[in-house]
Design an enzyme around this catalytic site. Structure first.
Site, PDB file in Angstrom:
ATOM      1  N   GLY A   1      -2.625 -27.946 -41.271  1.00 61.68           N
ATOM      2  CA  GLY A   1      -3.173 -29.283 -41.415  1.00 61.68           C
ATOM      3  C   GLY A   1      -4.363 -29.507 -40.493  1.00 61.68           C
ATOM      4  N   SER A   2      -4.431 -30.709 -39.927  1.00 65.10           N
ATOM      5  CA  SER A   2      -5.607 -31.085 -39.133  1.00 65.10           C
ATOM      6  C   SER A   2      -5.732 -30.338 -37.815  1.00 65.10           C
ATOM      7  CB  SER A   2      -5.595 -32.589 -38.878  1.00 65.10           C
ATOM      8  OG  SER A   2      -5.813 -33.301 -40.081  1.00 65.10           O
ATOM      9  N   THR A   3      -4.682 -29.627 -37.373  1.00 71.73           N
ATOM     10  CA  THR A   3      -4.865 -28.803 -36.179  1.00 71.73           C
ATOM     11  C   THR A   3      -5.908 -27.722 -36.445  1.00 71.73           C
ATOM     12  OG1 THR A   3      -3.047 -27.290 -36.757  1.00 71.73           O
ATOM     13  CG2 THR A   3      -2.502 -29.196 -35.368  1.00 71.73           C
TER      14      THR A   3
END
Length: 483
Positions: A224-226
């Site tokens: 995801g956004s990591t």
């Protein structure tokens, strides 16, 4: 006449002698083959009791935390034929690390360090022979800090949500905590009752929550956004972007060549935020556009610099390789840039993202064993920091660190990881609005931002409305490491 009769008698005798010699040669050859090539198979045969009896006829070495507490030790059974059994202290807490040793199987450190723990290692045997003492296993001291491990496991367990947490010393690569939930009690495998052992194994393997799975090292999750940390690093390294550069962040972005739209979970300013602001509030469309601009090859190169697609890493426990997809079309490239395509990462990899940034761009090889010590106290093996790969330049690492601190400030997505009086750098991800994808919550973080001492990676599976708990877990682990 007599001579011809003797020759007639000797002829059959010679034939018999030759036949016996040939049979003896075949027998010796077969014994040689069995001894040289067949012994491992025979020793592994469950019907062969002798190797099992020998395995448990003396104490194995202890497994200790960095603080010196024995979390796996041997104790006399009080009866034969197996004279010593294994005892695990705080079994569930340390199970993903210690593993277990049973009649027919071993896992975790018990398996990875079996030679020294059992005393079969050459160095251990030689020391015993020189001192004319019975062979005993050597002790294995881990890098695990009890306080940090307890904070990681307790925080996961309190949520009741399956997941994992990893903490690293970014300067050395030492694993400070490695927790997986749900866990299991390895003492259940120390029985010498075969029926009971088989029933325990069957029950735990059939449990839907998969307590035997080491989620920290062997389960892959969409980052995801990591992963926007990787995309940002690629953007800055390309020279086409700066932290203050304006990026396109429409409310909805149509993926090239498809009828599908990617949307932002939050408002992204006036749709032309700076790269830093887009990072702080995690604008999906902004980073999808950045990914389209950079192209899949630059993104893949940067991902691999952080450790994606690397050959199998052992710490010495085996880890599942994190992966970044091979050839993609433009729509897939846009999704991969925000961690929503076929990108997959272990919680260890999520922690390694922050560890690389925290250590001025140099990712150290993670390791779990600090030293191996003989019963007399002498050390036969000691670990040391080893660079694993250079993820980004020192200058770029400092820029990324500064951008990550904005995430825990007011208005950022990771305020739950903030600690009063400590600057925390982080990147969070909550995958709950992506069609066709299960919901996960992730965070990668390190602290203190200016003088890093710990980097963490935390993942929760299907947290639903409690997704924000992932930041609280990261905060608890960081606080324990800094205490």
């Amino acid at each position: 006449m007599a001579g011809s009769r003797v020759r007639g008698i000797n002829l059959p005798l010679r034939r018999v002698a030759k036949l016996c010699a040939a049979m003896l040669f075949v027998l010796l050859a077969h014994i040689t083959v069995v001894q040289a090539f067949g012994s491992p198979v025979l020793n592994a045969d469950r019907r062969n009791e002798r190797p099992l009896i020998a395995r448990f006829d003396h104490p194995r070495g202890d497994i200790l935390t960095y603080d010196g507490t024995a979390i796996a030790t041997s104790r006399p059974t009080g009866h034969g034929p197996y004279l010593y059994g294994r005892l695990y202290k705080s079994g569930e807490l340390y199970a993903p690390i210690t593993g277990y040793v049973s009649l027919h199987r071993s896992t975790g450190i018990e398996q990875a360090q079996d030679a020294v723990l059992s005393g079969d290692d050459t160095k251990v045997k030689v020391r015993s022979m020189v001192r004319e003492e019975p062979v005993e296993g050597a002790d294995v001291r881990l890098t695990i800090r009890e306080r940090v491990q307890w904070a990681a496991y307790r925080s996961l367990k309190e949520t009741g949500i399956p997941g994992a947490a990893v903490a690293l010393d970014p300067a050395t690569g030492a694993v400070l905590a490695l927790a997986s939930y749900p866990s299991y009690d390895p003492n259940a495998f120390t029985t010498f009752d075969r029926d009971r052992l088989a029933a325990t194994t069957r029950r735990l393997k059939q449990t839907s929550s998969q307590p035997l799975l080491n989620r920290a090292l062997n389960r892959l999750y969409p980052p995801g956004s990591t992963f926007k940390l990787v995309t940002t690093a690629a953007a800055l390294a390309s020279g086409e972007y700066t932290p203050s550069a304006l990026v396109d962040a429409p409310t909805r972005l149509r993926l090239p060549g498809t009828p599908t739209y990617l949307e932002n979970a939050v408002a992204c300013g006036d749709a032309r935020p700076t790269l830093t602001y887009a990072f702080q509030v995690s604008c999906n469309t902004a980073f999808a556009n950045v990914g389209l601009q950079l192209g899949q090859d630059l993104l893949r190169d940067q991902a691999e610099a952080f450790g994606f697609n690397a050959p199998r890493l052992t710490i010495p426990l085996a880890t599942t390789p994190s992966r970044y997809p091979p050839a993609m079309d433009r729509a897939q490239t846009a999704l991969a840039a925000v961690g929503h395509h076929d990108n997959r990462a272990t919680p260890l990899m999520i922690a390694m993202l922050s560890a690389a940034v925290a250590n001025n761009g140099v990712l150290m090889r993670p390791y779990l064993v600090d030293e191996v010590r003989l019963p007399d106290g002498s050390i036969i093996n000691r670990a040391g920091p080893v660079p694993y790969r250079t993820a980004v330049s020192t200058t770029l690492a400092k820029v990324l660190a500064a951008m990550m601190t904005t995430v825990t400030h007011k208005g950022g997505t990771g305020t739950g990881a903030a600690i009063p009086g400590v600057e925390v750098a982080a990147k969070t991800a909550i995958l709950e609005t992506v069609p066709g994808m299960e919901d996960y919550a992730l965070v990668t973080a390190f602290a203190p931002a200016d003088t890093p001492e710990v980097a963490v990676g935390v993942v929760l599976e299907h947290p639903g409305s409690r997704a924000n708990a992932v930041a609280s877990i990261a905060r608890a682990v960081i606080e324990a490491a800094l205490a």
